[in-house]
Design an enzyme around this catalytic site. Structure first.
Site, PDB file in Angstrom:
ATOM      1  N   THR A 179       7.866 -10.421   2.393  1.00  0.00           N
ATOM      2  CA  THR A 179       9.130 -10.954   2.379  1.00  0.00           C
ATOM      3  C   THR A 179       9.433 -11.698   0.636  1.00  0.00           C
ATOM      4  O   THR A 179       8.075 -11.135  -0.259  1.00  0.00           O
ATOM      5  CB  THR A 179       8.909 -13.020   3.037  1.00  0.00           C
ATOM      6  N   TYR A 210      -5.961   3.395  -6.560  1.00  0.00           N
ATOM      7  CA  TYR A 210      -5.871   2.709  -6.022  1.00  0.00           C
ATOM      8  C   TYR A 210      -6.871   3.532  -4.516  1.00  0.00           C
ATOM      9  O   TYR A 210      -6.997   4.677  -4.886  1.00  0.00           O
ATOM     10  CB  TYR A 210      -4.210   2.712  -4.812  1.00  0.00           C
TER      11      TYR A 210
END
Lengths: 616, 616
Positions: A264, A533
């Site tokens: 969100t 990553y």
């Protein structure tokens, strides 16, 4: 006039509006959208694993790995190479019969709620806004770290929220904070629940009632201002809905983290998030113009959002990375951008990771990079190949064989060294063409070979479906996680090597099963450095506490990262998972400032998530 | 290889270095520059007026305005149109005999220093680091607001620092803070002294000793990392020196505020500064990767600078806009960029401000704008023409007349409506050419007429010399100042009109002398809005307290700005000048947070500048 604009091929929907409005004294032409997106049944999320309920990895009748459901490009297709590849890389006996059946949910702690507090809530919340369900409470007490996911299936989470509420407007959020203060309750805001830092994990010694404030019903796009290219969005709005709604108005926020389907706006701000296309649109701190927050002392808000301003100490900046410790973000004003005229994928193969890395360096320094550019190492390249569906036979099969022959035999790429770089271009036709020209020139300089748009698109689509793999593999005795860092260019390659080497050595030294899977990719580039990553996983059968072993090894990797000049995190954040490292990267004064700040802004530790060691 | 890189015309100085280093485990190839720039006698600054001592406006023997000295393009040239133009616009009798002789310095308050404190300082500072001189103290007690400048010549500053010190390293800064705490002394950091918000002005009721900490000797560039494109610079380094030093290494920080000749890195951070070329390089918050600060609680620092990170609450963000209230910034790590391959000026004339404004809007939305683009209104366009030197006669004169004829008679531009847009392009040849193509296309759409590089360059150079005009005119009964705001596109034109109208009305209503000079320009564009920069001035003969009248009118203008949707400031900041407006733009909670924060981070108000109402 209109014809003239289309002649240049540029999006001109705005032109018509501003000729009327730009010289008037009226407020900007703002589209007010108050209706939240409809809740669709096919969008239900799982409680026990990552993602949508309609999707999960499985074994097919033929014993091949397959993604159930129809949601993703890869869904419903057998992936025959995957299992053999996993067995080979991890040197383990992963197979459909070798199961560690999850016992979800393991025990859920009983709730602790004072009657008076519940009464207070019921004064302003309707019954369907209050949830006592055990599995719902459990879900709100964790994110997606390996340890949490292992806990809810095989051990237990010692403490979870006692109650979950779903406020529907800012007034209710304010009332919640007041009630929490009055009744000495701890509040933990909940967005998508996708953090990987133990940010939602409750402190087992927390004696106060823990109330999870789930923001999902505050998901409206309040207004879109197409002339000033801003939008005001409630903090509980989920990435995929934000994208879909803004798209209807011809704009995008440009923020697409890998978790975009579920995370969100409030979560993005609270974790200082980064998105896939930051090269074009910026990271969250570049995208957010204003933040409204309900704090222990009232509402933090401004009269209007400015393009840019100098107004002294800017406390809204503090919300970035606050991880729920200072208040509940209720809405934000964000920049929006016209939908790109052109969106194209691309991919380039390089003979080695070093070659690809130097390409990335030159790209960052010399040209405007594409919206997204990622470079995987050889192992991750193989991982991608292993996840390729069975060819449909015939021409497709032949094409694949021909490609492989060409790459390895004609161009001389070594399949155990070659790497792939995936690209997303967005912009006007002219911009994209210039970016492609520059990129191809620089790629050729480093032995790069164009591998087409399909491979690029597949690489990006893979990201979303790969997220489901971890939970699947956990039931077959494989534990895995990702972790990331940011680092200056000149330290990056050594950092990758050091982490891989250290993990491999430590793994072997401990006599752990088989071999570990350690792989790295460069997911973001800056002129000053990169985001690296890592995926790290291993076969854990026979280990009584694999999640602890994993954590220990992850910490060793983080130690190696810091020693190699990498940061604590590029975008995942600190939460509780990395709080112990803060003294290594910040002076004692900085840490003291944080504690003082927390104490002064939230003296009762009402926002009791406890992240970053801010326990009040 | 080297030839191949030059063939593409791109700067490749880095390539040679990275082939050796990029795969090694050594630290990045960092150039350590520890020697501060030599102090040159021709770089002395005035104490009583803006700028270098070698430059000031004057009247020539012919009664024309002229800039004395040889420093600027405009220096030494008679400007025959200027005085007549001023007389016409202000409807006043400005002339060389109509003088208001400055009485600088007006009274300087006696210093108040306890013997013990001086002893404590002398333990770690050498005598040449401690200054008790009255005029030096006076200079350190003000910036360049009209009121301050009027005070030091015609009224008085009621309180100034009691002592000025010049630390030469961080250890000394730390010792200063310790001594200040031990002896209850107020510290005010001093950079270039160019703020326009009363930020340096001392509180008349401050009973503690006020120590001005002049950072100018901490001006070294500590290191330049050409591979990772970062540099570490001490906070007292002045803009012009930073540019010159970095240029020797083939890089630039890209930050060029109008005050760049005098303002410092520490000041830029403390005021959340914006630079002329932010379109290409970003504003200060985009440029600074890390900040080291000596605070009341010790040193705020990090182990290393990251390209970008998520490490929880980031207190370094608080330093942006802190205006000296939280600590003394000692150094910062900043991004650096390769020097541009190409730098070109440009200019475009538009028939009206509206046309130019719509051009700016389209430019921001459709294309990559040049590094700098500014649009002046008609009055400011005339101001620029009035500052044109006498033509050297002959061909130059003829050229000028032909140009004027062409613009007004052939193209039909109305000299009382036309405006000019000045441009700076920086980048690779390809980038600049694309920017120019796009800009010209968009300009043509709005009736723009290219007016050449010379006019563009002149416009920018004018900015630096215009800064000297205000102090000159003050001695001839003209008081003037600038103020600025940021505002969304759709409110901007109305905002300009409203401010001009309101000031003109209020001025007439008060029966003030002649007519006011009110003019606006768009100095920065964003997709979401603009920065508007106003000049406001008037003839004050006969007014007993012109500085108070000015302040009153400026406040009226700011009120109009806020009502029209503009911000409190785009880049000048708040200081004390605009602190009264903070409650209008921030919720009470936000203001309370600021106060709490200040109290917790500096409980004794050691950093006692008192800006933004943070008095401790």
């Amino acid at each position: 006039m209109d014809l003239a604009y289309r002649f240049f091929g540029i999006e001109h929907r705005r032109i018509l509006s501003y000729f009327r409005d730009l010289t008037s004294t009226k407020a900007s032409k703002v589209i007010n959208l108050e209706t939240p997106p409809a809740q669709r049944t096919d969008e239900e999320e799982s409680l026990d694993v990552w993602g949508f309920r309609d999707t999960h990895f499985d074994f097919s009748e033929n014993g091949h790995v397959i993604i159930r459901g129809t949601r993703y490009e890869l869904s419903g297709k057998e992936l025959p190479r995957f299992l053999p590849w996993v067995r080979e890389v991890l040197e383990c006996d992963v197979n459909p019969r070798n199961v560690n059946p999850p016992r979800y949910p393991t025990s859920i702690p009983e709730p602790y709620i004072k009657r008076e507090f519940l009464d207070a809530l019921q004064k302003f919340l309707s019954p369907n806004q209050i949830d006592t369900n055990g599995e719902i409470r459990l879900r709100h007490g964790h994110g997606h770290t390996q340890e949490e996911m292992y806990s809810i299936k095989y051990t237990r989470l010692g403490r979870v929220p006692d109650l979950v509420v779903y406020p529907e407007g800012e007034t209710q959020v304010t009332a919640l904070v007041e009630a929490a203060k009055a009744h000495n309750v701890a509040l933990i805001p909940y967005g998508g629940g996708t953090n990987v830092t133990d940010a939602l994990r409750c402190n087992e010694s927390e004696h106060r009632t823990i109330l999870s404030v789930d923001m999902r019903r505050m998901n409206r796009i309040l207004w879109v201002d197409r002339e000033n290219m801003m939008a005001c969005i409630e903090s509980g709005a989920v990435g995929r809905h934000i994208m879909a709604e803004l798209k209807k108005h011809g704009v995008t926020m440009g923020h697409e983290p890998d978790s975009v389907e579920f995370s969100t706006l409030g979560g993005w701000i609270a974790t200082n998030a980064s998105g896939m296309k930051k090269n074009r649109y910026g990271n969250i701190e570049d995208l957010v113009l204003d933040v409204s927050v309900v704090t222990a002392a009232g509402k933090l808000e401004r009269t209007s959002a400015s393009p840019r301003e100098s107004v002294g100490l800017d406390l809204r900046r503090l919300m970035f990375g606050s991880e729920g410790t200072l208040g509940i973000i209720t809405s934000a004003v964000v920049k929006v951008f016209p939908l790109p005229e052109v969106q194209e994928y691309g991919s380039v193969l390089f003979p080695t990771f070093d070659d690809g890395f130097k390409f990335m360096y030159d790209l960052a320094g010399e040209a405007t990079p594409p919206a997204s550019v990622r470079l995987v190492d050889n192992l991750q390249f193989q991982f991608g190949l292993a996840l390729k569906p069975k060819s449909s036979g015939g021409l497709a099969d032949l094409k694949s064989k021909v490609e492989k022959f060409f790459v390895t035999k004609i161009k001389g790429f070594d399949p155990y060294k070659m790497v792939a770089c995936t690209l997303v271009f967005e912009g006007t036709r002219a911009e994209v063409e210039q970016q492609q020209r520059d990129l191809n020139r620089i790629a050729a300089r480093h032995g790069g070979m164009k591998a087409g748009a399909d491979n690029g698109r597949r690489g990006y689509q893979l990201t979303y479906s790969i997220a489901y793999i971890r939970d699947f593999l956990m039931s077959y005795f494989i534990i895995a996680e990702s972790f990331e860092t940011s680092v200056a260019w000149t330290n990056a390659l050594a950092l990758c090597d050091n982490v891989k080497r250290r993990l491999t050595e430590e793994y072997a030294r401990r006599g752990l099963p088989g071999k570990p899977f350690v792989t790295a990719r460069v997911t973001q580039i800056y002129r000053t450095g990169v985001c690296i990553y890592f995926y790290f996983g291993f076969y854990y059968k026979g280990l009584p506490n694999p999640q602890d072993v994993y954590l220990e090894l992850e910490n060793i990797a983080r130690d190696e990262i810091l020693k190699s000049g990498g940061s604590l995190s590029h975008h995942h954040g600190v939460g509780k998972l990395r709080r112990a490292y803060l003294p290594r990267i910040m002076s004692e004064t900085a840490l003291q400032w944080k504690r003082e700040l927390k104490k002064s802004l939230d003296p009762m530790n009402t926002f009791g998530a406890g992240n970053q060691g801010l326990d009040g």
